[in-house]
Design an enzyme around this catalytic site. Sequence first.
Site, mmCIF file in Angstrom:
data_model
loop_
_atom_site.group_PDB
_atom_site.id
_atom_site.type_symbol
_atom_site.label_atom_id
_atom_site.label_comp_id
_atom_site.label_asym_id
_atom_site.label_seq_id
_atom_site.Cartn_x
_atom_site.Cartn_y
_atom_site.Cartn_z
ATOM 1 N N ARG A 15 30.260 1.806 54.741
ATOM 2 C CA ARG A 15 30.808 3.143 54.579
ATOM 3 C C ARG A 15 30.731 3.910 55.903
ATOM 4 N NH1 ARG A 15 28.509 6.061 49.573
ATOM 5 N NH2 ARG A 15 29.611 4.318 48.597
ATOM 6 N N SER A 56 26.467 8.898 47.596
ATOM 7 C CA SER A 56 26.800 9.069 46.190
ATOM 8 C C SER A 56 25.556 9.460 45.413
ATOM 9 C CB SER A 56 27.405 7.787 45.623
ATOM 10 O OG SER A 56 26.508 6.706 45.793
ATOM 11 N N GLY A 90 24.333 5.723 53.230
ATOM 12 C CA GLY A 90 23.421 4.615 53.002
ATOM 13 C C GLY A 90 24.036 3.278 53.365
ATOM 14 N N SER A 136 29.321 9.976 41.719
ATOM 15 C CA SER A 136 30.081 8.749 41.475
ATOM 16 C C SER A 136 29.896 8.223 40.050
ATOM 17 C CB SER A 136 29.678 7.662 42.466
ATOM 18 O OG SER A 136 28.301 7.371 42.356
ATOM 19 N N ASP A 137 28.862 8.695 39.382
ATOM 20 C CA ASP A 137 28.625 8.300 37.992
ATOM 21 C C ASP A 137 27.817 9.394 37.306
ATOM 22 O OD1 ASP A 137 25.567 7.261 38.073
ATOM 23 O OD2 ASP A 137 26.623 6.690 39.907
ATOM 24 N N HIS A 180 14.850 -0.886 65.685
ATOM 25 C CA HIS A 180 15.922 -1.039 64.702
ATOM 26 C C HIS A 180 17.276 -0.526 65.168
ATOM 27 C CE1 HIS A 180 12.058 -0.776 62.464
ATOM 28 N NE2 HIS A 180 12.568 -1.824 61.837
ATOM 29 N N ARG A 194 20.213 -5.877 62.398
ATOM 30 C CA ARG A 194 20.001 -6.160 60.972
ATOM 31 C C ARG A 194 21.200 -5.752 60.115
ATOM 32 N NH1 ARG A 194 13.960 -6.149 59.036
ATOM 33 N NH2 ARG A 194 12.879 -6.787 60.946
ATOM 34 N N ARG A 252 37.332 5.919 44.863
ATOM 35 C CA ARG A 252 36.178 6.495 45.548
ATOM 36 C C ARG A 252 36.505 7.004 46.947
ATOM 37 N NH1 ARG A 252 30.500 3.727 43.900
ATOM 38 N NH2 ARG A 252 30.837 3.715 41.643
ATOM 39 N N ARG A 286 22.986 13.663 55.371
ATOM 40 C CA ARG A 286 23.190 12.503 54.493
ATOM 41 C C ARG A 286 24.510 12.683 53.754
ATOM 42 N NH1 ARG A 286 22.817 8.664 50.970
ATOM 43 N NH2 ARG A 286 22.494 9.040 48.738
ATOM 44 N N ILE A 287 25.347 11.650 53.778
ATOM 45 C CA ILE A 287 26.581 11.623 52.996
ATOM 46 C C ILE A 287 26.486 10.404 52.089
ATOM 47 C CG2 ILE A 287 28.092 12.926 54.550
ATOM 48 C CD1 ILE A 287 29.034 10.250 55.728
ATOM 49 N N GLU A 310 19.618 10.739 43.451
ATOM 50 C CA GLU A 310 19.924 9.767 44.500
ATOM 51 C C GLU A 310 18.607 9.233 45.015
ATOM 52 O OE1 GLU A 310 19.729 11.173 48.405
ATOM 53 O OE2 GLU A 310 18.105 11.717 47.047
ATOM 54 N N MET A 311 18.572 8.645 46.206
ATOM 55 C CA MET A 311 17.358 7.931 46.605
ATOM 56 C C MET A 311 16.854 8.210 48.025
ATOM 57 S SD MET A 311 18.062 4.172 44.858
ATOM 58 C CE MET A 311 16.388 3.628 45.177
ATOM 59 N N GLU A 312 17.438 9.183 48.740
ATOM 60 C CA GLU A 312 17.065 9.333 50.149
ATOM 61 C C GLU A 312 16.750 10.750 50.627
ATOM 62 O OE1 GLU A 312 19.049 5.604 49.489
ATOM 63 O OE2 GLU A 312 20.035 7.560 49.372
#
Length: 234
Positions: free
Chosen positions: A24, A90, A20, A203-204, A4, A43, A217, A87-88, A179-181
Amino acid sequence: MTIHICAKEGEIAETVLLPGDPYRARWAAETFLTDARLVNEVRGMLGFTGTWKGHPVTIHGSGMGMPSLSIYANELIKDYGAKTLIRIGSCGGMQDKVKVRDVILAMTASSLSTPSAGIFKEFRFAPSADYGLLRAAADAAENKGVSTHVGGIYSSDVFYDERPDLNEQMMRHGILGVEMEAAELYNLAARYGRRALAVLTVSDHLITGEALPSDQREKSFGDMVEIALEAAFA
């Protein structure tokens, strides 16, 4: 080269920032790095390497969710020798005291499951940040005058959550944001003896429904990137 990542030997720095969004990653590299050059685009997951104040740095997209991040973090660590991974990204605020535009430094990352669940089986491992990075990031944020919160976050498997009961328990137990990671990044760092941290911009907000407008942002995310870079080389 890996499946990858097409970077050649020596093209990935020991310090890697992981947004992510691959676009960005490009924005951060063009904004904060000197002589940034594209080292991966397999990819469409863009990675750039340059220098920050003379220090080699790679900024590489990780995709959305823990399975995607796990692929890139594994290859960056095992095949390219990455030693510091930050990790950077939102996140959504989950406490009244946490405001949109604030920065969260994730001391711990709770989750329902991660790609590492198959290894741990019945054991509930508690993934956490590297203390040296965490402390340095908190100092950098204070020096910049950025409103910052240090504590636990929740790494979710899903973006469109249908578990309001779970969110209520997260809030009840002081979770700062979702978040997700990060949880899987912390798992991998622990497994391979690397340093890891998540520096997140709110961010929210799940309580107020407020969201950061897209045209505002960039500045807020810029603070996050600067904090991450300062922490990496403190």
